[in-house]
Design an enzyme around this catalytic site. Structure first.
Site, short mmCIF file in Angstrom:
data_model
loop_
_atom_site.label_atom_id
_atom_site.label_comp_id
_atom_site.label_asym_id
_atom_site.label_seq_id
_atom_site.Cartn_x
_atom_site.Cartn_y
_atom_site.Cartn_z
N ILE A 18 22.04 67.21 34.95
CA ILE A 18 23.37 66.87 35.47
C ILE A 18 23.31 65.93 36.66
O ILE A 18 24.35 65.50 37.17
CB ILE A 18 24.15 68.14 35.85
CG1 ILE A 18 23.38 68.98 36.88
CG2 ILE A 18 24.47 68.97 34.62
CD1 ILE A 18 24.14 70.21 37.37
N GLY A 21 18.21 62.53 42.12
CA GLY A 21 18.21 62.01 43.48
C GLY A 21 16.87 61.41 43.81
O GLY A 21 16.01 61.23 42.95
N GLY A 22 16.69 61.09 45.10
CA GLY A 22 15.46 60.45 45.51
C GLY A 22 14.25 61.36 45.40
O GLY A 22 13.15 60.91 45.09
N MET A 23 14.46 62.65 45.64
CA MET A 23 13.34 63.58 45.65
C MET A 23 13.35 64.56 44.51
O MET A 23 12.34 65.23 44.27
CB MET A 23 13.35 64.37 46.97
CG MET A 23 13.03 63.55 48.18
SD MET A 23 13.04 64.56 49.67
CE MET A 23 14.75 65.04 49.75
N VAL A 26 18.33 67.42 39.04
CA VAL A 26 19.15 68.63 39.01
C VAL A 26 19.53 68.94 37.57
O VAL A 26 19.96 68.05 36.82
CB VAL A 26 20.42 68.46 39.87
CG1 VAL A 26 21.21 69.77 39.90
CG2 VAL A 26 20.06 68.05 41.28
N ASP A 135 20.62 65.43 56.96
CA ASP A 135 20.92 64.41 55.94
C ASP A 135 22.37 64.54 55.47
O ASP A 135 22.66 64.52 54.28
CB ASP A 135 19.96 64.55 54.75
CG ASP A 135 19.96 63.30 53.86
OD1 ASP A 135 20.36 62.22 54.35
OD2 ASP A 135 19.58 63.40 52.69
#
Length: 739
Positions: A18, A21-23, A26, A135
């Site tokens: 779904i 991201g950068g790290m 999900v 963040d």
């Protein structure tokens, strides 16, 4: 490697991806132990192979798992399986704040503030548990379908900032604080800076600093002052602009020091948006060394002279007192006595005054001091007299006001006071509106909005439809006090149902009895020291009366003796975000927001229902359900049949087999069909059409044959070449209303 359908941790079944991201990536998953859907954030392989990062990540994620707050995406579990490091989180259906801003271009001030309050409350909970996000940005804030704002990615940020990670992994540098950009120490006030940038973007639709590279943007965060949001959007109030400025100060010491301070100012901005109440404190200026001005020197000299004069007067006074008591002693003895005099000045003065020495002191020292110019006894006496007179005048005024307040001092004829009282009473009254002949629910909502308390009794009748107000105990235009009980007599139709008497029973029992009979239950709460908490104090309509099936029965439920409760406000007729802001400010929360049809066109797009009645007292933290109106349910139409080609009456030159462009457009401009065909009839079947009529249009080209004409006189023939002509035929269509 994560694959759809695999099970990790012996309980989480991966259903679909779904987000990414950068790290991490999900996934939506199902927990088979608790039978619920969750979101699983899986670290990408390059970070999973960094042992230092994994250790820090696990520690911070476990700490974040201890956070439980309505405005935080809660972490349920942290685990590792075959080199896969994952976090199990609450699954929130919705969109990120970033996408929401992009969708709306920019948010209204009230909407932005209400979202900021919810974000701040989530961050405050984390800060109270010594967890810093580091963040904060719109991409890490989710707005659920129910309108709840939640902050996500707690814990992962600190683990990331503890390692050398490029900005494209850490997320946008647009929201980083100056101390983070420098690579220095960051704390709770770094989150406040990032939240200020996020609020700036919500209000203006853009970030304050931009550049070609991340380094250029970071330098702007360190060096350049934040641009004024009011220069971009003039409607932003001054208080909101000052809140943004204070959040985004370069020095952490000049920002808000806690999230609680920020929340207080955000709430105040909703109440007094144009008031300049935000104060930016510069700790360096408060404790700084400054040059003494000429004015300061004059003040210091005056104070020094005044102290010298007072010291000299005391010395002379003691000399006179000493001489009056005994002859002048030898030098050594004098010094000893003088020392004792200084030590016990107050006691000695009282003795001398009793012996009549004060008079000698006045005659001697006053003259000496007056000659020196340091003391003016006449001025002192005048000052003393004026002070006494002023004290007497003030005392008389106070006594007069107290006497007037308690009614023992008559003043005037009382007409002015009576007029003021009448005016105050009138301002607290409301004018009764017309209710007879209107539907009950419409009348009930209007009266509640006026601060009145509608009570319903039903009357069986076959002359009027059920739910129609037949009469009211208060006439049209009558001024009544707020919270006055308005008794409405409503038609129960020809065959009403007897309402069960549930007064005195528990809430669960009463609700069950009423719902079994087909009634809808509305609850309101109030204090009552006589009725146990949770039991029903009264009901409207009363037990034993008859009411139509499906009508509303209002129960007043006891909260026991009065305590510190929250009074439910009226949010009917306001926007969803404004309603959430009002309830959040009172310490309440919104459980769900659903969209429904409502016959009142004025409520379209606004809240049309709240699960607790206006004026009800509830505990802080109580959850409220809201419904937002989609407007009246519109009649829809359908169209099913065959589209025949142009007839001979419509165009005598049409011929079967021609290529025809066929389009069907409804009266409100919706295109239902757009096709080219040479084969007729065309079968169509449309449902859910918003308009009652439409138009079918045929566009085609007719070819005309060559024509040869002969001149009868000369016998000469003239041939006209064939041509093509575009034809358009339109035909009206009527659609069928759907049930």
């Amino acid at each position: 490697m994560i694959k759809i359908g695999m099970i990790i941790g012996d309980r989480y079944e991966i259903l679909e991806k779904i987000g990414t991201g950068g790290m991490s990536d999900v996934y939506k998953a199902k927990c088979h132990k608790l039978n619920r859907y969750v979101a699983i954030k899986v670290l990408k392989q390059e970070f999973s192979e960094n042992a230092n990062f994994v250790t820090k990540f696990r520690v911070e994620a476990q700490a974040a798992a201890g956070l439980m707050h309505p405005n935080i995406v809660n972490v349920y579990d942290v685990g590792e399986e075959n080199g896969i490091y994952y976090i199990v989180m609450e699954l929130v259906e919705g969109i990120t704040l970033k996408k929401y801003i992009e969708k709306k271009a920019r948010l209204s001030v009230k909407e932005a503030i209400s979202i900021a309050i919810q974000i701040s409350m989530g961050i405050e909970s984390a800060h109270n548990n010594h967890i810093i996000h580091r963040d904060i940005k719109p991409q890490n804030i989710i707005i659920s379908k129910e309108g709840k704002v939640k902050v996500t990615d707690f814990g992962i940020a600190k683990a990331a900032t503890s390692n050398t990670i490029t900005s494209n992994v850490m997320g946008s540098v647009h929201y980083t604080s100056p101390e983070q950009a420098r690579g220095g120490y960051s704390d709770e006030k770094s989150d406040i800076y990032s939240l200020g940038i996020t609020l700036y973007e919500m209000l203006t639709g853009r970030v304050p600093f931009n550049g070609e590279t991340t380094v250029a943007i970071a330098i702007k965060h360190i060096q350049e002052p934040i641009p004024s949001p009011r220069e971009l959007i003039s409607e932003i109030p001054v208080s909101v602009e000052q809140i943004v400025f204070k959040c985004c100060q370069k020095s952490p010491d000049r920002r808000y020091q806690t999230m609680a301070d920020l929340i207080a100012d955000l709430k105040q901005s909703l109440i007094s948006p144009d008031e300049d109440f935000v104060k930016i404190v510069n700790p360096d200026e408060e404790a700084s060394t400054r040059m003494i001005t000429d004015r300061d020197m004059v003040q210091i000299k005056k104070q020094s002279d005044r102290r010298d004069s007072m010291d000299e007067a005391l010395r002379l006074k003691k000399d006179v007192q000493r001489k009056a008591r005994r002859p002048e002693p030898e030098e050594e003895e004098y010094e000893e006595e003088a020392y004792e005099e200084e030590e016990y000045e107050e006691e000695a003065y009282e003795v001398y005054e009793d012996e009549g020495i004060e008079e000698e002191y006045d005659e001697g020292t006053e003259e000496d001091l007056e000659e020196d110019g340091d003391y003016d006894p006449k001025m002192e006496r005048i000052t003393t007299v004026l002070a006494v007179v002023a004290a007497l005048v003030i005392g008389c005024i106070v006594l007069f006001l107290v006497g007037k307040t308690i009614g023992i001092v008559p003043f005037g004829n009382g007409e002015s006071s009576e007029e003021e009282t009448e005016e105050e009473e009138e301002t607290e009254k409301v004018k009764m509106t017309e209710v007879v002949g209107r539907q009950l629910e419409e009348v009930r909502q209007e009266l509640l909005g006026m601060g009145l308390n509608p009570q319903v009794t039903y009357q069986e009748t076959d002359e009027y439809e059920a739910g129609l107000v037949l009469k009211c105990n208060i006439g049209i235009g009558v001024l009544v006090d707020g919270d006055t009980e308005i008794i409405l007599t409503v038609s129960a139709g020809a065959s009403g149902i007897e309402v069960p008497n549930v007064v005195g029973s528990s809430t669960a029992e009463g609700v069950s009895n009423l719902e079994q009979k087909g009634f809808v239950v509305n609850r309101t709460e109030s204090y009552d020291a006589q009725v146990p908490k949770g039991n029903i104090i009264s009901q409207s309509p009363e037990g034993g009366s008859k009411a139509p099936s499906g009508s509303t029965v209002t129960l007043r439920i006891s909260q026991g003796p009065e305590e510190n409760k929250v009074k439910i406000p009226n949010v009917i007729g306001v926007s969803e975000m404004d309603a959430i802001a009002m309830l959040t400010e009172l310490g309440l929360s919104v459980a769900s927001v659903t969209e429904v049809n409502n016959d009142d066109e004025a409520l379209a797009g606004l809240v049309c229902y709240q699960s607790y009645s206006v004026g009800t007292f509830v505990d802080q933290g109580t959850t409220i359900d809201l419904r937002v109106s989609l407007g009246p349910k519109q009649t829809t139409y359908s169209f099913s049949g065959s589209i025949e080609p142009p007839s001979a009456e419509e165009d005598p030159e049409y011929r079967n087999g021609l290529e025809v462009a066929v389009s069907i457009v409804t009266a409100d401009g919706v295109s239902l069909l757009n096709t080219n065909t040479a084969s007729f009839p065309i079968s169509v079947n449309y449902t859910g059409i918003q308009s009652s009529s439409g138009t079918v249009t045929f566009t085609y080209t007719v070819k005309k044959d060559a024509v040869t004409d002969t001149n009868p006189e000369t016998g000469e023939t003239v041939t006209t070449e064939g041509s093509e002509e575009e034809r358009t035929v339109a035909r009206e269509l009527q659609f069928t209303p759907e049930a």
